[in-house]
Each structure stands twice: as C-alpha cells, then as structure tokens.
Design a protein around this motif. Sequence first.
Motif, PDB file in Angstrom:
ATOM      1  N   GLY A 183       7.761  16.669  -9.278  1.00 35.33           N
ATOM      2  CA  GLY A 183       7.869  18.129  -9.138  1.00 35.33           C
ATOM      3  C   GLY A 183       8.682  18.778 -10.255  1.00 35.33           C
ATOM      4  O   GLY A 183       8.408  19.915 -10.627  1.00 35.33           O
ATOM      5  N   ARG A 210       5.288  10.528  -3.694  1.00 37.60           N
ATOM      6  CA  ARG A 210       5.893   9.367  -4.336  1.00 37.60           C
ATOM      7  C   ARG A 210       6.302   8.418  -3.211  1.00 37.60           C
ATOM      8  O   ARG A 210       6.764   8.868  -2.153  1.00 37.60           O
ATOM      9  N   LYS A 252      11.208   9.972   0.944  1.00 39.02           N
ATOM     10  CA  LYS A 252      10.046  10.657   1.511  1.00 39.02           C
ATOM     11  C   LYS A 252       9.729  10.299   2.963  1.00 39.02           C
ATOM     12  O   LYS A 252       8.805  10.840   3.551  1.00 39.02           O
ATOM     13  N   ARG A 275      -2.050   4.900  -6.008  1.00 40.62           N
ATOM     14  CA  ARG A 275      -2.180   5.263  -7.418  1.00 40.62           C
ATOM     15  C   ARG A 275      -1.836   6.740  -7.578  1.00 40.62           C
ATOM     16  O   ARG A 275      -1.655   7.448  -6.580  1.00 40.62           O
ATOM     17  N   ASP A 326      -3.335  10.123  -8.685  1.00 41.54           N
ATOM     18  CA  ASP A 326      -4.690  10.621  -8.902  1.00 41.54           C
ATOM     19  C   ASP A 326      -4.755  12.084  -8.461  1.00 41.54           C
ATOM     20  O   ASP A 326      -4.873  12.391  -7.275  1.00 41.54           O
ATOM     21  N   TYR A 367      -5.709  17.700  -0.050  1.00 40.76           N
ATOM     22  CA  TYR A 367      -5.222  19.037   0.332  1.00 40.76           C
ATOM     23  C   TYR A 367      -6.360  19.905   0.892  1.00 40.76           C
ATOM     24  O   TYR A 367      -6.188  20.659   1.830  1.00 40.76           O
ATOM     25  N   LEU A 383       6.899  20.520  -3.061  1.00 38.73           N
ATOM     26  CA  LEU A 383       5.730  21.305  -3.454  1.00 38.73           C
ATOM     27  C   LEU A 383       4.560  21.013  -2.521  1.00 38.73           C
ATOM     28  O   LEU A 383       3.704  21.868  -2.288  1.00 38.73           O
TER      29      LEU A 383
HETATM   30  P1  ADP Z   1       8.739  15.093  -5.794  1.00 35.62           P
HETATM   31  O1  ADP Z   1       8.994  15.950  -6.994  1.00 35.62           O
HETATM   32  O2  ADP Z   1      10.006  14.677  -5.074  1.00 35.62           O
HETATM   33  O3  ADP Z   1       7.848  13.940  -6.067  1.00 35.62           O
HETATM   34  P2  ADP Z   1       7.331  17.402  -4.727  1.00 35.62           P
HETATM   35  O4  ADP Z   1       6.752  17.675  -3.386  1.00 35.62           O
HETATM   36  O5  ADP Z   1       8.303  18.401  -5.254  1.00 35.62           O
HETATM   37  O6  ADP Z   1       7.949  15.945  -4.691  1.00 35.62           O
HETATM   38  O7  ADP Z   1       6.145  17.305  -5.823  1.00 35.62           O
HETATM   39  C1  ADP Z   1       5.215  16.279  -5.790  1.00 35.62           C
HETATM   40  C2  ADP Z   1       4.024  16.666  -6.693  1.00 35.62           C
HETATM   41  O8  ADP Z   1       3.396  15.477  -7.179  1.00 35.62           O
HETATM   42  C3  ADP Z   1       2.942  17.417  -5.944  1.00 35.62           C
HETATM   43  O9  ADP Z   1       2.253  18.245  -6.861  1.00 35.62           O
HETATM   44  C4  ADP Z   1       2.008  16.285  -5.442  1.00 35.62           C
HETATM   45  O10 ADP Z   1       0.686  16.737  -5.198  1.00 35.62           O
HETATM   46  C5  ADP Z   1       2.071  15.348  -6.628  1.00 35.62           C
HETATM   47  N1  ADP Z   1       1.872  13.924  -6.295  1.00 35.62           N
HETATM   48  C6  ADP Z   1       2.736  13.075  -5.699  1.00 35.62           C
HETATM   49  N2  ADP Z   1       2.215  11.838  -5.610  1.00 35.62           N
HETATM   50  C7  ADP Z   1       0.980  11.899  -6.156  1.00 35.62           C
HETATM   51  C8  ADP Z   1      -0.069  10.939  -6.367  1.00 35.62           C
HETATM   52  N3  ADP Z   1       0.058   9.677  -6.016  1.00 35.62           N
HETATM   53  N4  ADP Z   1      -1.201  11.369  -6.960  1.00 35.62           N
HETATM   54  C9  ADP Z   1      -1.350  12.659  -7.345  1.00 35.62           C
HETATM   55  N5  ADP Z   1      -0.394  13.609  -7.179  1.00 35.62           N
HETATM   56  C10 ADP Z   1       0.749  13.232  -6.597  1.00 35.62           C
END
Ligand code: ADP
Length: 479
Positions: free
Chosen positions: A18, A295, A300, A350, A352, A360, A377
Amino acid sequence: MKVLMLAAEAAPLVKVGGLGDVVGGISAELRALGHDVRIALPHYGFISAAGESQSVLSVRWGRAKVKSSCIETAIEGTPCLLIGGRPIAPGESVYAQTAAIDIRRFVFFALAALHHVQALGFQPDVVHVHDAHPGAAVHWLQQAASTEPFWRRTARVLTIHNMVYQYNEAAEALALGGLKPASDNRVPTWARAGLLALAIRAADRINAVSPTYAKEIVAQEHGAGLHALLLARAGRLSGILNGIDYQCWDAATDSALARNFTAETLPAREANKRALQQETVLPVGPAPLLGMVSRLDHQKGLDLLARALPAVLREGKAALVVLGSGDGNIQAALQQLAADFPERVLLNFRFDEGFARRIYGGADMMLVPSRYEPCGLVQMIALRYGAVPLVRATGGLRDTVTDCDVDPASGTGFVFDAFTPRALRAALRRALTRFEDRSFWRGMQRRGMALDFSWAAAGRRYQALYRKAIEDRSARGTD
Ligand code: ADP
C-alpha cells in the motif's frame, strides 16, 4: 507549494504494498491541486526506466566521498528523481534480506536526495518523508536548519504508514553520513539511532494514515515501543485517511472483469461471480463467495481466519478464495484449511493484480481480519466494487466500514472487535444470515459504492497539513 516526497516506493514504478499506492496517489492529487511536487526514489537495480541525467555529485560517506547520480523520470506525470550510488546499487529488490543493508541504502538515499535537489536549485517548502526508510532526511534537515540557509525554511512532514518497521540499528550508517544518534530522554535508549524515532522526534508535523491509527499509536498496544515519544509529540500528530485511485479502481471500466457494472447495474455483477467461480473451480451458484486479497503477514490475521472458518464452512455452503503472497507458515495454515475443504477453499499464492480485480468484482464479501491495520486499501477497493467488507475494528478499517447491525440504515459491512476466532465466527455468521436478505444486501452494496474514498479529500487535508508545518517552521526558526 514546492514539495519533495521521499519514499522507498511509489506506484506504479515501485510497488510492494500500500505504501507505493499512497505515495503515487497523493503526489498526483497534490499536483492536480497546483503544487510543484517531485518524488525521489532509490534507483534500485531493477528500474530500467530511461530518463534524463540531472546531476552527478559526491556525497560524504565516512572518510570517502561516494559518487551519486540523479536521473529524472516521471510517475504518472509527477517528476521522479532516481537517486543512485554505490550503497544503493546492488539491490535487485526493493527491500534487501537484512535490515543492515537496507539501513545503509536508505540513509545514503535520503541524504543524497537532499544534496541533489539543492544542486538542481529545487528548494522545497516541504520535505515529506514516508515511513522509516528516508527518516535520516528529517534528522539531517533539523541540523541543517541552523547551518544551511538553503534549508532554513523547509518544513518537515512525516507520514507513518506502519509503526512496526523502524530500522533501529542505524548508528553506523548515520555516522557514515556524518550524523549522530539522538541524545534526548524522550527517545528510548534502544531507538536513539532508529530512523523512525529520529524522524518522529524532528518532524514539524507527523501524520498517521488514518484517524484511528493516530490514536492507537500513542498507546502501548500499537505504538511498537515509541508510544511515549509519540505522546510527547501528540500536539503535532494527526491522522489523514488514505485514498484510492478512483480511475484505476473503477468497476464500470475495469478491463479485468468479465462484466463491467455500476451501483445502478448491480445484477450485472453476478456474471463476475460466476466467472470467478469457474476460474477457481469452486461450485457455481448463489452460495456466498468470500474473498481475501492480502500480503501473507502476521499483521493480516490469516491465522485467525484459518481457525475461525472450519466451523462456518461446515455449517453452510459458503466458499472462500484467497490471493496472497508471503510467509510460508501462513501458507501452511491455509493449505490445511484447503485440504479439509477441497471443494470450498481455493488458494493462490502469488501476486496477481488482474486476479485481485476479479476477486473484488466477483466475491460477495471481502475479509480483512487484521491484528492491526494503519489504513488498509483492500476494504476501500471492496466497497467501491460492491464486495461487502467484513473487517476487524482497528485502524483505518474502523474508520471506513460501518457495521450494518449496529446501524442498519447506513451500514456498509460487518465489523468485529476482539481478535479471537469466536468474534470472527460471530461476524461471519451474521454476514451469512444477512446475505439471505437480497434487498438488504443490495442496499448495503449500493451504500458502500456511494462512499467517496478518492484522493480528493486526502489531498485537501495534506495541503492544510503542509501549511501548518510551514507555519510551525517559520514560528520556530532553528531548533
Ligand atoms: P498492505 O499495504 O499492508 O499490504 P493495504 O490494504 O494497504 O495492505 O494494500 C494492499 C494492496 O496490495 C491492495 O491494493 C491489494 O489489492 C494489493 N495486494 C495485496 N496482495 C496482493 C496479491 N497477492 N496480488 C495482487 N494484489 C495484491
């Protein structure tokens, strides 16, 4: 205003999580408001972006002088300075395997970036530092305010995206840059050479990425050992909720989706659910589909999910799709869940973005059961895409989701308090019961989609924060 953003990530050029989205997003919004914004990033080995060389200079690094380059590229229209040099060069990834390497790299980057902008004649009204990585810049600027006329008026703003990453053992790297650790008693001994602590100590304004997180970090549970220092600076601390990019995240135009839709054409969303069920080989049909994009990190709460879910899956027909990458132990816990419910749980380890978008746009609910969540986010994107969020009441999750059983008229999702399997299970059961009432559910989706978490509001708030920081600086003169 002239603003220099210093960060380890800025999307879309550099994104791990994020942080990258936020630095890219807020920079673009501030530029749209008419400000002269430059982003500076370390020139990581994997960035091949062509750009124009702006300056080459020598940076003091211990007894030696180290050559540093500055190449200008652009991130969605915002000028971006890529700062190079030997301590930065070898890294092929954004974060190295050891903190010691990162610390050296980021201290060098922060100091070199300031030298470069000065050499280029860009005199910022505000240097805005994101998280601990470029924290040495705030510490250096505090000293430069009394010795270097160029930096006397520059306001120092720190945004805290996550308290947990502090880079505390930075004495050696600071010394290479000619800096000493802090000596005042407000900073705990173990953090006196810490990049985050030094930045908190010397910033004119500090903001956390949500109002609730700003309140949480002055207390022991979420302050990661620096709560007393933050409390001592509480008059300078505020919270500004992050935004999301409303053009980039738009179900009406998202090309990753099988069918585009809006709040007015919600029935069309069903096609995305069906496509997602087919893609993940989960049973196709009306049963609730839960999604998670995350993540795989202790923060989380996936371990909580793995413990809470079996009872719920045994009772009903719900299915779960998880997209995440990271920690191997968390993967193993989830794999056990998938082994126990092979037809109802689909895992994908992964990164992606296209698949994330299809989740979503197709899942009925998105789960975010975090231990802590500075802003988050995922729940904001979920709300925008008509996926009802189920979240834990912490940080930005608390600020963005209203529980529909607490407030049925304006509820947008489900919120649970205690970090226990029982509390999560109870929220899941409430959600599955509510899901049966289709018109109530539609109303909740529409209310969520009508909320505005675009960058516009955050941009105005950051602008006001910069003005306050500039006032503080001119009122205080040198520290
Ligand atoms: P953080 O910054 O702590 O990882 P946030 O909710 O602030 O958590 O942001 C996470 C962002 O990364 C979001 O846009 C989410 O859709 C994206 N994201 C997290 N994991 C993945 C994944 N494995 N593949 C694609 N997008 C991901």
